[in-house]
Design a protein around this motif. Structure first.
Motif, PDB file in Angstrom:
ATOM      1  N   GLU A  47     -29.139 -42.362  -9.694  1.00 46.77           N
ATOM      2  CA  GLU A  47     -29.906 -42.845  -8.549  1.00 46.77           C
ATOM      3  C   GLU A  47     -29.390 -42.230  -7.252  1.00 46.77           C
ATOM      4  O   GLU A  47     -30.174 -41.836  -6.396  1.00 46.77           O
ATOM      5  N   SER A  48     -28.082 -42.148  -7.111  1.00 44.67           N
ATOM      6  CA  SER A  48     -27.495 -41.570  -5.900  1.00 44.67           C
ATOM      7  C   SER A  48     -27.818 -40.089  -5.787  1.00 44.67           C
ATOM      8  O   SER A  48     -28.080 -39.592  -4.695  1.00 44.67           O
ATOM      9  N   LYS A  49     -27.789 -39.385  -6.908  1.00 45.38           N
ATOM     10  CA  LYS A  49     -28.115 -37.951  -6.873  1.00 45.38           C
ATOM     11  C   LYS A  49     -29.551 -37.732  -6.437  1.00 45.38           C
ATOM     12  O   LYS A  49     -29.847 -36.787  -5.723  1.00 45.38           O
ATOM     13  N   SER A  50     -30.441 -38.620  -6.865  1.00 44.46           N
ATOM     14  CA  SER A  50     -31.840 -38.441  -6.506  1.00 44.46           C
ATOM     15  C   SER A  50     -32.102 -38.810  -5.042  1.00 44.46           C
ATOM     16  O   SER A  50     -32.989 -38.254  -4.409  1.00 44.46           O
ATOM     17  N   ARG A  51     -31.314 -39.750  -4.498  1.00 49.19           N
ATOM     18  CA  ARG A  51     -31.511 -40.191  -3.114  1.00 49.19           C
ATOM     19  C   ARG A  51     -30.837 -39.294  -2.091  1.00 49.19           C
ATOM     20  O   ARG A  51     -31.352 -39.131  -0.993  1.00 49.19           O
ATOM     21  N   CYS A  52     -29.683 -38.766  -2.424  1.00 53.93           N
ATOM     22  CA  CYS A  52     -28.969 -37.943  -1.438  1.00 53.93           C
ATOM     23  C   CYS A  52     -28.353 -36.734  -2.110  1.00 53.93           C
ATOM     24  O   CYS A  52     -27.771 -36.829  -3.172  1.00 53.93           O
ATOM     25  N   SER A  53     -28.506 -35.614  -1.467  1.00 54.70           N
ATOM     26  CA  SER A  53     -27.954 -34.388  -2.022  1.00 54.70           C
ATOM     27  C   SER A  53     -26.578 -34.075  -1.448  1.00 54.70           C
ATOM     28  O   SER A  53     -25.963 -33.087  -1.818  1.00 54.70           O
ATOM     29  N   ASN A  54     -26.086 -34.940  -0.570  1.00 56.22           N
ATOM     30  CA  ASN A  54     -24.781 -34.718   0.067  1.00 56.22           C
ATOM     31  C   ASN A  54     -23.650 -34.545  -0.939  1.00 56.22           C
ATOM     32  O   ASN A  54     -22.739 -33.762  -0.728  1.00 56.22           O
ATOM     33  N   PHE A  55     -23.711 -35.308  -2.002  1.00 58.21           N
ATOM     34  CA  PHE A  55     -22.591 -35.374  -2.933  1.00 58.21           C
ATOM     35  C   PHE A  55     -22.959 -34.881  -4.322  1.00 58.21           C
ATOM     36  O   PHE A  55     -22.310 -35.238  -5.291  1.00 58.21           O
ATOM     37  N   ARG A  56     -23.977 -34.090  -4.428  1.00 53.92           N
ATOM     38  CA  ARG A  56     -24.492 -33.702  -5.738  1.00 53.92           C
ATOM     39  C   ARG A  56     -23.422 -33.098  -6.644  1.00 53.92           C
ATOM     40  O   ARG A  56     -23.294 -33.484  -7.801  1.00 53.92           O
ATOM     41  N   ASP A  57     -22.620 -32.154  -6.124  1.00 51.69           N
ATOM     42  CA  ASP A  57     -21.600 -31.504  -6.963  1.00 51.69           C
ATOM     43  C   ASP A  57     -20.535 -32.498  -7.421  1.00 51.69           C
ATOM     44  O   ASP A  57     -20.160 -32.525  -8.602  1.00 51.69           O
ATOM     45  N   ALA A  58     -20.051 -33.309  -6.481  1.00 53.52           N
ATOM     46  CA  ALA A  58     -19.021 -34.292  -6.834  1.00 53.52           C
ATOM     47  C   ALA A  58     -19.572 -35.323  -7.815  1.00 53.52           C
ATOM     48  O   ALA A  58     -18.892 -35.724  -8.762  1.00 53.52           O
ATOM     49  N   LEU A  59     -20.814 -35.743  -7.604  1.00 48.70           N
ATOM     50  CA  LEU A  59     -21.430 -36.717  -8.507  1.00 48.70           C
ATOM     51  C   LEU A  59     -21.661 -36.118  -9.890  1.00 48.70           C
ATOM     52  O   LEU A  59     -21.479 -36.795 -10.899  1.00 48.70           O
ATOM     53  N   ASN A  60     -22.066 -34.856  -9.943  1.00 46.32           N
ATOM     54  CA  ASN A  60     -22.250 -34.191 -11.243  1.00 46.32           C
ATOM     55  C   ASN A  60     -20.936 -34.124 -12.010  1.00 46.32           C
ATOM     56  O   ASN A  60     -20.900 -34.394 -13.214  1.00 46.32           O
ATOM     57  N   SER A  61     -19.863 -33.771 -11.321  1.00 40.70           N
ATOM     58  CA  SER A  61     -18.559 -33.683 -11.965  1.00 40.70           C
ATOM     59  C   SER A  61     -18.112 -35.050 -12.485  1.00 40.70           C
ATOM     60  O   SER A  61     -17.648 -35.171 -13.623  1.00 40.70           O
ATOM     61  N   VAL A  64     -19.911 -44.980  -5.606  1.00 44.07           N
ATOM     62  CA  VAL A  64     -21.171 -44.248  -5.701  1.00 44.07           C
ATOM     63  C   VAL A  64     -22.260 -44.942  -4.892  1.00 44.07           C
ATOM     64  O   VAL A  64     -23.045 -44.290  -4.197  1.00 44.07           O
ATOM     65  N   SER A  65     -22.298 -46.254  -4.933  1.00 43.35           N
ATOM     66  CA  SER A  65     -23.326 -46.961  -4.169  1.00 43.35           C
ATOM     67  C   SER A  65     -23.088 -46.800  -2.667  1.00 43.35           C
ATOM     68  O   SER A  65     -24.037 -46.692  -1.892  1.00 43.35           O
ATOM     69  N   LYS A  66     -21.828 -46.743  -2.238  1.00 44.61           N
ATOM     70  CA  LYS A  66     -21.535 -46.490  -0.822  1.00 44.61           C
ATOM     71  C   LYS A  66     -21.984 -45.093  -0.414  1.00 44.61           C
ATOM     72  O   LYS A  66     -22.489 -44.894   0.685  1.00 44.61           O
ATOM     73  N   CYS A  67     -21.782 -44.147  -1.314  1.00 47.19           N
ATOM     74  CA  CYS A  67     -22.160 -42.760  -1.013  1.00 47.19           C
ATOM     75  C   CYS A  67     -23.663 -42.620  -0.788  1.00 47.19           C
ATOM     76  O   CYS A  67     -24.098 -41.817   0.025  1.00 47.19           O
ATOM     77  N   SER A  68     -24.421 -43.403  -1.503  1.00 48.06           N
ATOM     78  CA  SER A  68     -25.872 -43.266  -1.385  1.00 48.06           C
ATOM     79  C   SER A  68     -26.393 -43.753  -0.041  1.00 48.06           C
ATOM     80  O   SER A  68     -27.509 -43.429   0.337  1.00 48.06           O
ATOM     81  N   SER A  69     -25.574 -44.496   0.702  1.00 49.37           N
ATOM     82  CA  SER A  69     -26.026 -44.993   1.998  1.00 49.37           C
ATOM     83  C   SER A  69     -25.594 -44.110   3.167  1.00 49.37           C
ATOM     84  O   SER A  69     -25.939 -44.381   4.307  1.00 49.37           O
ATOM     85  N   ILE A  70     -24.844 -43.057   2.897  1.00 49.34           N
ATOM     86  CA  ILE A  70     -24.357 -42.183   3.969  1.00 49.34           C
ATOM     87  C   ILE A  70     -25.438 -41.180   4.353  1.00 49.34           C
ATOM     88  O   ILE A  70     -26.030 -40.525   3.500  1.00 49.34           O
ATOM     89  N   ARG A  71     -25.654 -41.074   5.623  1.00 53.99           N
ATOM     90  CA  ARG A  71     -26.671 -40.141   6.128  1.00 53.99           C
ATOM     91  C   ARG A  71     -26.133 -38.711   6.101  1.00 53.99           C
ATOM     92  O   ARG A  71     -24.939 -38.475   6.222  1.00 53.99           O
ATOM     93  N   ARG A  72     -27.055 -37.770   5.996  1.00 51.28           N
ATOM     94  CA  ARG A  72     -26.682 -36.351   5.893  1.00 51.28           C
ATOM     95  C   ARG A  72     -25.872 -35.860   7.080  1.00 51.28           C
ATOM     96  O   ARG A  72     -24.989 -35.042   6.940  1.00 51.28           O
ATOM     97  N   ARG A  73     -26.200 -36.332   8.246  1.00 52.15           N
ATOM     98  CA  ARG A  73     -25.562 -35.789   9.449  1.00 52.15           C
ATOM     99  C   ARG A  73     -24.190 -36.378   9.736  1.00 52.15           C
ATOM    100  O   ARG A  73     -23.494 -35.911  10.617  1.00 52.15           O
ATOM    101  N   ASN A  74     -23.808 -37.369   9.012  1.00 57.26           N
ATOM    102  CA  ASN A  74     -22.499 -37.983   9.235  1.00 57.26           C
ATOM    103  C   ASN A  74     -21.455 -37.205   8.432  1.00 57.26           C
ATOM    104  O   ASN A  74     -21.053 -37.592   7.342  1.00 57.26           O
ATOM    105  N   LEU A  75     -20.997 -36.105   9.018  1.00 58.12           N
ATOM    106  CA  LEU A  75     -20.084 -35.196   8.307  1.00 58.12           C
ATOM    107  C   LEU A  75     -18.734 -35.836   8.016  1.00 58.12           C
ATOM    108  O   LEU A  75     -18.136 -35.582   6.970  1.00 58.12           O
ATOM    109  N   TYR A  76     -18.259 -36.676   8.928  1.00 58.99           N
ATOM    110  CA  TYR A  76     -16.967 -37.318   8.695  1.00 58.99           C
ATOM    111  C   TYR A  76     -17.004 -38.176   7.434  1.00 58.99           C
ATOM    112  O   TYR A  76     -16.151 -38.047   6.563  1.00 58.99           O
TER     113      TYR A  76
END
Length: 122
Positions: free
Chosen positions: A7-21, A67-79
């Motif tokens: 679900e997180s991978k489909s909602r946000c691409s910010n963490f796709r590599d880390a989530l895949n691993s 993972v659920s926290k990650c899905s709520s992070i916006r793309r522009r929040n680099l920190y």
């Protein structure tokens, strides 16, 4: 947890590599942990691997929350993106460390019966 990752991978691409691993690690370890748990119950040998199983399940719960926290992070929040990406990688690393412990335990389990048999014939 794999459902939460998908679900997180489909909602946000910010963490796709880390989530895949992380997903790959969980998919590799989950069947082994389930089999170990089954064998422990059958052999009434719960003390040996019970701690590892408990740690694995604990890590899965922590990972699901992460993972659920990650899905709520916006793309522009680099920190936050960097912060949570590091946490995801640490989670993956800790699960892999548990895998190494399992491998050492399995090696010891195969050597014990061999040693007993040697002692019987000598």
């Amino acid at each position: 947890m794999t459902v939460a990752i998908k679900e997180s991978k489909s909602r946000c691409s910010n963490f796709r590599d880390a989530l895949n691993s992380l997903e790959n690690t969980i998919n590799l370890l989950s069947p082994l942990i389930k089999e170990m748990d089954r064998l422990n119950r059958e052999l009434e040998d719960s003390n040996k691997r019970e701690e590892i199983i408990r740690l694995f399940l604990q890590q899965l719960k922590k990972g699901e929350a992460l993972v659920s926290k990650c899905s709520s992070i916006r793309r522009r929040n680099l920190y936050k993106k960097r912060k949570y990406e590091k946490r995801l990688r640490n989670m993956d690393s800790s699960l892999r460390d548990l895998s190494a412990v399992l491998q050492v335990g399995q090696a010891l389990d195969t050597q014990r019966p061999e040693r007993i048999i040697q002692d019987m014939y000598h």
